[in-house]
Motif scaffolding. Structure first.
Motif, PDB file in Angstrom:
ATOM      1  N   LEU A 122      46.284  41.492  31.560  1.00  0.00           N
ATOM      2  CA  LEU A 122      45.027  41.303  32.331  1.00  0.00           C
ATOM      3  C   LEU A 122      45.003  41.998  33.499  1.00  0.00           C
ATOM      4  N   GLY A 123      44.093  43.073  33.412  1.00  0.00           N
ATOM      5  CA  GLY A 123      43.708  44.061  34.586  1.00  0.00           C
ATOM      6  C   GLY A 123      43.132  43.563  35.530  1.00  0.00           C
ATOM      7  N   VAL A 124      43.270  43.823  36.985  1.00  0.00           N
ATOM      8  CA  VAL A 124      42.280  43.736  38.018  1.00  0.00           C
ATOM      9  C   VAL A 124      42.152  45.047  38.679  1.00  0.00           C
ATOM     10  N   MET A 125      40.853  45.210  39.065  1.00  0.00           N
ATOM     11  CA  MET A 125      40.731  46.347  39.819  1.00  0.00           C
ATOM     12  C   MET A 125      39.614  46.142  40.757  1.00  0.00           C
ATOM     13  N   TYR A 126      39.826  47.006  42.100  1.00  0.00           N
ATOM     14  CA  TYR A 126      38.840  47.117  43.154  1.00  0.00           C
ATOM     15  C   TYR A 126      38.120  48.566  42.480  1.00  0.00           C
ATOM     16  N   ASN A 127      36.712  48.477  42.399  1.00  0.00           N
ATOM     17  CA  ASN A 127      35.998  49.784  41.666  1.00  0.00           C
ATOM     18  C   ASN A 127      34.516  49.780  42.719  1.00  0.00           C
ATOM     19  N   PRO A 128      34.739  50.850  43.435  1.00  0.00           N
ATOM     20  CA  PRO A 128      33.439  51.131  44.380  1.00  0.00           C
ATOM     21  C   PRO A 128      32.132  51.256  43.364  1.00  0.00           C
ATOM     22  N   HIS A 129      32.593  51.900  42.221  1.00  0.00           N
ATOM     23  CA  HIS A 129      31.427  52.411  41.140  1.00  0.00           C
ATOM     24  C   HIS A 129      30.810  50.845  40.955  1.00  0.00           C
ATOM     25  N   TYR A 130      31.638  49.700  40.609  1.00  0.00           N
ATOM     26  CA  TYR A 130      30.955  48.518  40.081  1.00  0.00           C
ATOM     27  C   TYR A 130      30.170  48.027  41.232  1.00  0.00           C
ATOM     28  N   LEU A 131      30.732  48.149  42.549  1.00  0.00           N
ATOM     29  CA  LEU A 131      29.547  47.505  43.743  1.00  0.00           C
ATOM     30  C   LEU A 131      28.562  48.336  43.772  1.00  0.00           C
ATOM     31  N   ASP A 132      28.481  49.870  43.648  1.00  0.00           N
ATOM     32  CA  ASP A 132      27.333  50.499  43.652  1.00  0.00           C
ATOM     33  C   ASP A 132      26.432  50.347  42.875  1.00  0.00           C
ATOM     34  N   MET A 133      26.730  49.953  41.549  1.00  0.00           N
ATOM     35  CA  MET A 133      25.860  49.641  40.430  1.00  0.00           C
ATOM     36  C   MET A 133      25.108  48.384  40.603  1.00  0.00           C
ATOM     37  N   LEU A 134      25.903  47.298  41.291  1.00  0.00           N
ATOM     38  CA  LEU A 134      25.479  45.984  41.489  1.00  0.00           C
ATOM     39  C   LEU A 134      24.226  46.336  42.731  1.00  0.00           C
ATOM     40  N   ASP A 135      24.540  47.091  43.721  1.00  0.00           N
ATOM     41  CA  ASP A 135      23.689  47.284  44.866  1.00  0.00           C
ATOM     42  C   ASP A 135      22.229  47.778  44.148  1.00  0.00           C
ATOM     43  N   ARG A 136      22.340  48.752  43.344  1.00  0.00           N
ATOM     44  CA  ARG A 136      21.267  49.405  42.516  1.00  0.00           C
ATOM     45  C   ARG A 136      20.457  48.560  41.843  1.00  0.00           C
ATOM     46  N   ARG A 137      20.777  47.353  41.342  1.00  0.00           N
ATOM     47  CA  ARG A 137      20.332  46.331  40.364  1.00  0.00           C
ATOM     48  C   ARG A 137      19.068  45.788  41.442  1.00  0.00           C
ATOM     49  N   GLY A 168      53.286  40.726  20.881  1.00  0.00           N
ATOM     50  CA  GLY A 168      53.681  41.363  21.959  1.00  0.00           C
ATOM     51  C   GLY A 168      52.692  42.205  22.633  1.00  0.00           C
ATOM     52  N   LEU A 169      52.945  43.061  23.815  1.00  0.00           N
ATOM     53  CA  LEU A 169      51.876  43.792  24.667  1.00  0.00           C
ATOM     54  C   LEU A 169      51.440  45.180  23.859  1.00  0.00           C
ATOM     55  N   GLY A 170      50.359  45.610  23.878  1.00  0.00           N
ATOM     56  CA  GLY A 170      49.824  46.679  23.177  1.00  0.00           C
ATOM     57  C   GLY A 170      48.254  47.002  23.560  1.00  0.00           C
ATOM     58  N   GLY A 171      48.012  48.169  23.170  1.00  0.00           N
ATOM     59  CA  GLY A 171      46.374  48.369  23.174  1.00  0.00           C
ATOM     60  C   GLY A 171      46.156  48.732  24.510  1.00  0.00           C
ATOM     61  N   ALA A 172      44.742  48.555  24.976  1.00  0.00           N
ATOM     62  CA  ALA A 172      44.256  48.849  26.150  1.00  0.00           C
ATOM     63  C   ALA A 172      44.269  47.690  27.132  1.00  0.00           C
ATOM     64  N   VAL A 173      44.489  48.036  28.513  1.00  0.00           N
ATOM     65  CA  VAL A 173      44.271  46.945  29.548  1.00  0.00           C
ATOM     66  C   VAL A 173      42.733  47.026  29.935  1.00  0.00           C
ATOM     67  N   VAL A 174      42.248  45.751  30.016  1.00  0.00           N
ATOM     68  CA  VAL A 174      40.735  45.874  30.492  1.00  0.00           C
ATOM     69  C   VAL A 174      41.050  45.425  31.776  1.00  0.00           C
ATOM     70  N   TYR A 175      40.033  45.764  32.647  1.00  0.00           N
ATOM     71  CA  TYR A 175      40.095  45.677  34.031  1.00  0.00           C
ATOM     72  C   TYR A 175      38.834  44.866  34.498  1.00  0.00           C
ATOM     73  N   TRP A 176      38.804  43.890  35.309  1.00  0.00           N
ATOM     74  CA  TRP A 176      38.000  42.997  35.882  1.00  0.00           C
ATOM     75  C   TRP A 176      37.987  43.504  37.222  1.00  0.00           C
ATOM     76  N   HIS A 177      36.629  43.628  37.868  1.00  0.00           N
ATOM     77  CA  HIS A 177      36.558  44.208  39.228  1.00  0.00           C
ATOM     78  C   HIS A 177      36.666  42.839  39.925  1.00  0.00           C
ATOM     79  N   VAL A 178      37.516  42.824  41.152  1.00  0.00           N
ATOM     80  CA  VAL A 178      38.026  41.793  41.919  1.00  0.00           C
ATOM     81  C   VAL A 178      37.601  42.369  43.375  1.00  0.00           C
ATOM     82  N   ASP A 179      37.399  41.620  44.534  1.00  0.00           N
ATOM     83  CA  ASP A 179      37.215  42.364  45.823  1.00  0.00           C
ATOM     84  C   ASP A 179      38.264  42.574  46.322  1.00  0.00           C
ATOM     85  N   ASP A 180      39.604  41.671  46.342  1.00  0.00           N
ATOM     86  CA  ASP A 180      40.794  41.962  46.517  1.00  0.00           C
ATOM     87  C   ASP A 180      41.894  41.994  45.744  1.00  0.00           C
TER      88      ASP A 180
END
Length: 137
Positions: A122-137, A70-82
């Motif tokens: 399965l977690g999904v997240m809009y994360n501005p930090h993720y996008l900022d990190m990509l822009d700095r690459r 069954g369910l347990g532990g952590a939720v891992v969030y994947w960045h999505v745009d919407d």
């Protein structure tokens, strides 16, 4: 020191069916499979997203002995745009809502999570930090 995600492992009683479901979700086939060669897979792996993170699906028979059913532990969030559109797609594919679309403060973070048809969070997240990190690459 933690440096970043390498592989997210999910469990499934039917790895082949889980692989088909996730292939539809991510728009790509697994790049790695074992045992293969006409035998049912016990493990498949996808590379996903901007950093090619690994998503592995493992036959539940190989779960650690202490692993909960069954369910347990952590939720891992994947960045999505919407987040809302992604959740809508996941639900249309048979996932069940775990946490609804939820704004997190006023900085633009939004999360949601579902339970996939194989019993994994399965977690999904809009994360501005993720996008900022990509822009700095």
């Amino acid at each position: 020191m933690l440096r970043g995600l390498t592989t997210i492992s999910l469990w499934a009683d039917d790895v082949a069916e889980a692989a088909r479901w996730y292939a539809e979700l991510v728009g790509a086939e697994p790049y790695f499979e074992r045992p293969g060669n006409g035998l049912p897979p016990a493990y498949v792996e996808f590379r996903i997203g901007d950093h090619q993170h690994e998503l592995g699906i493992i036959d539940r028979r190989y779960a650690p002995p202490a692993a909960q059913h069954g369910l347990g532990g952590a939720v891992v969030y994947w960045h999505v745009d919407d987040v809302a559109a992604t959740v809508e797609k996941l639900l249309s594919m048979g996932a069940k809502e775990y946490e609804p679309v939820t704004p997190r403060g006023d900085a633009g973070f939004v999360t949601a999570s579902v339970v996939d048809p194989f019993g994994n969070l399965l977690g999904v997240m809009y994360n501005p930090h993720y996008l900022d990190m990509l822009d700095r690459r």
